[in-house]
Every structure is written in structure tokens, then in C-alpha cells.
Scaffold this active site. Structure first.
Site, PDB file in Angstrom:
ATOM      1  N   GLU A  41     -29.245  54.209  43.937  1.00 43.50           N
ATOM      2  CA  GLU A  41     -28.716  55.074  42.870  1.00 43.50           C
ATOM      3  C   GLU A  41     -26.987  54.580  42.616  1.00 43.50           C
ATOM      4  OE1 GLU A  41     -27.649  59.901  43.202  1.00 43.50           O
ATOM      5  OE2 GLU A  41     -27.659  58.741  45.051  1.00 43.50           O
ATOM      6  N   LYS A 113     -32.379  62.280  37.436  1.00 46.16           N
ATOM      7  CA  LYS A 113     -32.502  62.966  38.848  1.00 46.16           C
ATOM      8  C   LYS A 113     -32.793  64.524  38.557  1.00 46.16           C
ATOM      9  CE  LYS A 113     -29.944  63.428  43.064  1.00 46.16           C
ATOM     10  NZ  LYS A 113     -28.445  62.859  43.621  1.00 46.16           N
ATOM     11  N   CYS A 154     -32.306  59.938  45.321  1.00 40.66           N
ATOM     12  CA  CYS A 154     -31.616  60.339  46.594  1.00 40.66           C
ATOM     13  C   CYS A 154     -32.053  61.922  46.947  1.00 40.66           C
ATOM     14  CB  CYS A 154     -30.197  60.306  46.061  1.00 40.66           C
ATOM     15  SG  CYS A 154     -29.150  60.369  47.264  1.00 40.66           S
TER      16      CYS A 154
END
Length: 275
Positions: A41, A113, A154
Site C-alpha cells: 500500500e 480501497k 490494508c
């Protein structure tokens, strides 16, 4: 068997420096015979000074890190999952976006994300990702030489429904590029990654940020590759660097035949609340 590379980074505040690290790793992975490289990330920029960082966050066509990675993928004939970059959207807002790049340098898929990290930790750390970034609204699965790749980033790791949706859509390898904090990493990183692999009967590849960054934050490292049974095939510790592992697609069918959790999935009925 498919050989993949995993890059563990300590990204800083200068995209040009981070781009050079990525280009070198892509060259080394290609030379080592890897079919695909996975990066963390925020591979291109980690800077919690958002006013300073804003000057480096641009639309994809102007992003020097993305351009350098695409050129390096083409030069070395290798797929790259660029875990994520901070990208400026057409509306001027920011996205935390991952890219899957093929050996011609073409962008084959992009993923924003879904779950943004807004927390106050017992350590005193406070994070408000939503104050700068806009959440995505689409999950993504794409064919790659490593398998059908389901993408995430993440904090998405904590939401099992996403990985059920990805494996329902055919994903056999799940990518979780991350920049986990040290407190949350020590507590949850290994157990969550192994759980996602077991639940989906899929490989999980988690390329991570590590160490103390230029902006003062600290990340956990411990990049992992986990097989569909939950066995850890690769664990990188705390040092930045590049590592390789062989994954066997036949392992997926072996595990799914022994514990056919995907075949046994059901739509959950309404919950009855008693009392």
C-alpha cells in the site's frame, strides 16, 4: 508452479525515490523469473503531512511512479500488482488506488480501497483516512499468471464479506497490500491473513510497508504469503527488501476438495433476535 515476488518497502515522502526502488525491484523480479511482483500500500508516497503530500498527488496519467512502474513492467516482461498509490480523482478528491499492470505496461485493473481507516488507537495514534480520501465502490477480480486475483487494500482485511465476494467471483489468490501500524500488526496481522486464506481456500499475498518512515510513522512489516490451508509460505520480518516464493495452483483444488467451504456456502437468512 508460479514464482512470485513480494516487495517490502519503507516508502518516504519523495515519489522519485520510491519510484526508483520499485523499478529496481521489478528488474530484479523479472531477472529472477517471477511471473508477478506484489508491492505494498502507498508504494509511491507515505506522508502524513497532507498539505505537503497534496503537491505529489496527481491524476494517474501524470503520476511519475505509475508511469515508471508501467515502463519497467514492459521492459522486464512481468506483471505487477502495484499495491496502491495516492491518486487525485477527476473531482479533485483523493483515492487510495491499487493497479494491476501486465507485461506490456497496460493497466489491466484498478481498485479503490473500500474501507477507510478511521481509528483512535490505545497507543495514542489517531488516523482519519476519510478526511482526505474517498472510498471505492467496486470489488475486482482479474486473471493473472498467478491465478484469478482478488484485490483489496490494508484495512479491507478486517471485513470478511469482501473476501467472500471475491472468492465467490472466482478469486484463487487474494492480495492485501498494507501499511499496518505496529500495534495493530502485532495484535492482528498474522491471524487475519491466515483466516482470510482459510475462509476463501485461496492464496493470500500481503506485501507490507515496514520500519520508521520519513514522516515519522512506523509500520509493522512482516509481509506474508499464506497458502489455502493457512500455512505461511513466506514471512519477511522487518527488513525492507525483495523475496520470492513458488505457489502451486493445484493446492487450491486439493484444499477445496478436503474442506469444501465454498461449495457449502449459503445465503444467510434474516437473524432472529430473541429476548
Amino acid at each position: 508452479m508460479a514464482k512470485i515476488g513480494v516487495l517490502q518497502m519503507t516508502s518516504g515522502i519523495d515519489p522519485a525515490v520510491n519510484a526508483a526502488t520499485l523499478v529496481e525491484a521489478i528488474g530484479d523480479a523479472g531477472a529472477a523469473g517471477a511471473v508477478m511482483l506484489f508491492t505494498p500500500e502507498m508504494s509511491g508516497l507515505i506522508d502524513r503531512d497532507r498539505s505537503r503530500a497534496a503537491h505529489s498527488i496527481v491524476v494517474p496519467d501524470d503520476d511519475r511512479v505509475l508511469g515508471a512502474v508501467r515502463a519497467a513492467a514492459a521492459a522486464n516482461g512481468i506483471w505487477v500488482h502495484l499495491g496502491s498509490l495516492a491518486i487525485r480523482r477527476p473531482d479533485g478528491k483523493f483515492a487510495n488506488r491499487g493497479f494491476v499492470i501486465d507485461p506490456t505496461g497496460a493497466i489491466r485493473a484498478a481498485y479503490d480501497k473500500l474501507h477507510l481507516f478511521d481509528v483512535d488507537l490505545p497507543s495514542g495514534e489517531s488516523w482519519r483516512e476519510s478526511s482526505a480520501y474517498v472510498a471505492g465502490d467496486t470489488a475486482t477480480v482479474i486473471d493473472t499468471p498467478a491465478g484469478k486475483l482478488g484485490t483489496s487494500i490494508c484495512y479491507d482485511l478486517r471485513f470478511a464479506d469482501l473476501y467472500r465476494a471475491l472468492s465467490d467471483a472466482g478469486a484463487t489468490i487474494l492480495s492485501v497490500p498494507a501499511a499496518f501500524t505496529r500495534p495493530t500488526g502485532r495484535a492482528h496481522w498474522h491471524v487475519l491473513l491466515r483466516a482470510r486464506a482459510i475462509e476463501a481456500s485461496a492464496f493470500v499475498v500481503a506485501a507490507a510497508q515496514t520500519g520508521v518512515h520519513e514522516d515519522g510513522r512506523e509500520t509493522y512489516g512482516q509481509s506474508l504469503v499464506v497458502d489455502p490451508w493457512g500455512d505461511v509460505l513466506l514471512e519477511m520480518g522487518e527488513a525492507a527488501g525483495l523475496a520470492f516464493v513458488e505457489i502451486d495452483p493445484a493446492r487450491i483444488e486439493d484444499v477445496r476438495s478436503r474442506v469444501p467451504v465454498i461449495a457449502h456456502r449459503r445465503t444467510i437468512p434474516p437473524v432472529s433476535i430473541v429476548g
